[in-house]
Design a protein around this motif. Structure first.
Motif, short mmCIF file in Angstrom:
data_model
loop_
_atom_site.label_atom_id
_atom_site.label_comp_id
_atom_site.label_asym_id
_atom_site.label_seq_id
_atom_site.Cartn_x
_atom_site.Cartn_y
_atom_site.Cartn_z
N GLN A 140 0.85 -1.19 0.00
CA GLN A 140 0.00 0.00 0.00
C GLN A 140 0.88 1.24 0.00
N ILE A 141 0.54 2.20 -0.86
CA ILE A 141 1.29 3.47 -0.90
C ILE A 141 0.60 4.45 0.05
N ASP A 142 1.40 5.03 0.94
CA ASP A 142 0.84 5.88 1.99
C ASP A 142 0.21 7.16 1.43
N LEU A 143 0.84 7.76 0.46
CA LEU A 143 0.30 8.97 -0.18
C LEU A 143 0.53 8.85 -1.68
N TYR A 144 -0.56 8.73 -2.43
CA TYR A 144 -0.47 8.62 -3.88
C TYR A 144 -1.05 9.89 -4.48
N GLN A 145 -0.23 10.58 -5.27
CA GLN A 145 -0.60 11.89 -5.80
C GLN A 145 -0.82 11.82 -7.32
N LEU A 146 -1.90 12.41 -7.77
CA LEU A 146 -2.13 12.53 -9.21
C LEU A 146 -1.15 13.55 -9.75
N HIS A 147 -0.22 13.10 -10.62
CA HIS A 147 0.89 13.96 -11.04
C HIS A 147 0.40 15.14 -11.89
N ARG A 148 -0.51 14.88 -12.79
CA ARG A 148 -1.08 15.95 -13.61
C ARG A 148 -2.53 15.61 -13.95
N VAL A 149 -3.35 16.64 -14.04
CA VAL A 149 -4.74 16.47 -14.49
C VAL A 149 -4.74 16.34 -16.01
N ASP A 150 -5.44 15.35 -16.50
CA ASP A 150 -5.56 15.09 -17.94
C ASP A 150 -6.74 15.88 -18.48
N ALA A 151 -6.46 16.82 -19.38
CA ALA A 151 -7.51 17.68 -19.92
C ALA A 151 -8.53 16.89 -20.74
N ASN A 152 -8.17 15.69 -21.16
CA ASN A 152 -9.05 14.89 -22.01
C ASN A 152 -9.95 13.94 -21.23
N ILE A 153 -9.78 13.89 -19.93
CA ILE A 153 -10.59 13.01 -19.09
C ILE A 153 -11.17 13.83 -17.94
N PRO A 154 -12.49 13.76 -17.72
CA PRO A 154 -13.07 14.54 -16.62
C PRO A 154 -12.37 14.24 -15.30
N LEU A 155 -12.04 15.29 -14.57
CA LEU A 155 -11.34 15.12 -13.30
C LEU A 155 -12.16 14.25 -12.34
N GLU A 156 -13.47 14.40 -12.38
CA GLU A 156 -14.32 13.61 -11.49
C GLU A 156 -14.08 12.11 -11.68
N GLU A 157 -13.91 11.69 -12.94
CA GLU A 157 -13.68 10.27 -13.21
C GLU A 157 -12.34 9.80 -12.65
N THR A 158 -11.34 10.65 -12.77
CA THR A 158 -10.01 10.28 -12.26
C THR A 158 -10.01 10.19 -10.74
N ILE A 159 -10.68 11.12 -10.07
CA ILE A 159 -10.74 11.08 -8.61
C ILE A 159 -11.53 9.85 -8.15
N GLN A 160 -12.59 9.53 -8.86
CA GLN A 160 -13.33 8.31 -8.53
C GLN A 160 -12.44 7.08 -8.68
N LEU A 161 -11.59 7.08 -9.69
CA LEU A 161 -10.66 5.97 -9.89
C LEU A 161 -9.68 5.88 -8.72
#
Length: 268
Positions: free
Chosen positions: A108-129
Motif C-alpha cells: 500500500q502506498i501511503d500517499l499517492y498523488q495525481l501527477h497531472r490532471v488530464d484535460a481529455n478526461i473529466p477530473l471527477e472520473e479520475t478522482i473516482q478511480l
C-alpha cells in the motif's frame, strides 16, 4: 560540542494520519546507486521522514533506489509517489500504480498523488478511480499536483484530499491563493522547486534572497526554505539534492531566525 542538525527542528505537520517533520526530501534526480543509497540513509538519520518521488522520476530508478536503501520502511517514514504524469487513462494509471507498488516494495502506498490532471478526461472520473484504488487498499491517502482551487474543490466533493503539490517558491508566487485555500482547509501544500527550477528561476530565487542571506550569514537556499516554512504552517518543502553536505545545509534552514521584517521584505 557538535552541532545538532535535524529535520525535526522545523516542527511537524500532519498528512492524513501521519505526522512528519516539516522539511522533506525530493527525489526527482535520485537513482538506484550506492551514492544515492548513502544520501537516503543519511536523510533518515537526520530526521527526514517524508520522501517524495514519482513513477516517472529517473525512469523508475528513483522509486527503486528508495526501496533498495530504505525498505522495509518504519512506521515513522512516509514515502509518497505520483502517477498519471502523461495521462489519466484508467488502465494506464492502474498499471503505473501497480508498478510503483512493486518498485517501492510495499502493498500500500501511503500517499499517492495525481501527477497531472488530464484535460481529455473529466477530473471527477479520475478522482473516482483514485478513490477506488483507496477502497481496494492499494493507496492510503490521495494527493493532487498542479491543480487550481476549482479543481481541488471538485476533487474534495468525491474523496478526501490530504495534500496538494504545486510549483511555488519565494520568487514564483503564482499559486498564492491556493496556498491560502489550503491553509484555511488544513490541506498540506508541498511546493515543488522550492529553491527555484527551470527557466532561470533558481537564479531569480537566489537574487531575491541574496541581501538577507548575507545579513544572516546564511545560504540563499536556507533563506528560501525558511521563508516557505514561515509563509504557512501547512507548507512542507521538499528540496532535492544528491549531496549529503547539501542535505545538511538545507536542514539548517529549520533553525534560521528570519525576522518579521525580513519575511515581509521577501513577501511583499
Amino acid at each position: 560540542m557538535s552541532e545538532t542538525i535535524s529535520a525535526a527542528q522545523a516542527g511537524t505537520i500532519s498528512i492524513g494520519d501521519f505526522t512528519v517533520n516539516r522539511i522533506g526530501l525530493g527525489t526527482n534526480r535520485i537513482t538506484n546507486t550506492p551514492d544515492a543509497h548513502i544520501l537516503l540513509k543519511r536523510a533518515l538519520e537526520l530526521g527526514t521522514n517524508f520522501i517524495d518521488t514519482a513513477y516517472i522520476y529517473a525512469d523508475g530508478e528513483s522509486e527503486k533506489g528508495i526501496a533498495s536503501a530504505l525498505a522495509p520502511y518504519g512506521n515513522s517514514l512516509l514515502v509518497a509517489t505520483k502517477g498519471g504524469a502523461n495521462g489519466n487513462d484508467p488502465q494506464q494509471l492502474r498499471g503505473e500504480l501497480e508498478e510503483s507498488l512493486k518498485r517501492l516494495q510495499v502493498d500500500q502506498i501511503d500517499l499517492y498523488q495525481l501527477h497531472r490532471v488530464d484535460a481529455n478526461i473529466p477530473l471527477e472520473e479520475t478522482i473516482q478511480l483514485l478513490k477506488s484504488f483507496q477502497d481496494e487498499g492499494l493507496i492510503k491517502h490521495i494527493g493532487l499536483s498542479e491543480v487550481t482551487i476549482e479543481q481541488l474543490q471538485v476533487a474534495l466533493k468525491i474523496a478526501p484530499i490530504v495534500s496538494v503539490q504545486n510549483e511555488y517558491n519565494v520568487f514564483n508566487r503564482k499559486y498564492e491563493d491556493l496556498v491560502n485555500f489550503c491553509t484555511e482547509n488544513q490541506i498540506v501544500f508541498i511546493p515543488w522547486f522550492p529553491l527555484g527550477g527551470l527557466f532561470g528561476d533558481t537564479a531569480k530565487v537566489e537574487e531575491r534572497v541574496a541581501d538577507i542571506a548575507r545579513k544572516l550569514n546564511a545560504t540563499t537556499q536556507q533563506v528560501a526554505l525558511k521563508w516557505l516554512l514561515k509563509r504557512s504552517p501547512i507548507i512542507l518543502p521538499i528540496p532535492g539534492t544528491l549531496s549529503p553536505a547539501h542535505l545538511e545545509d538545507n536542514l539548517r534552514a529549520a533553525t534560521l531566525e528570519l525576522s518579521e521584517e525580513d519575511f515581509a521584505a521577501l513577501t511583499n
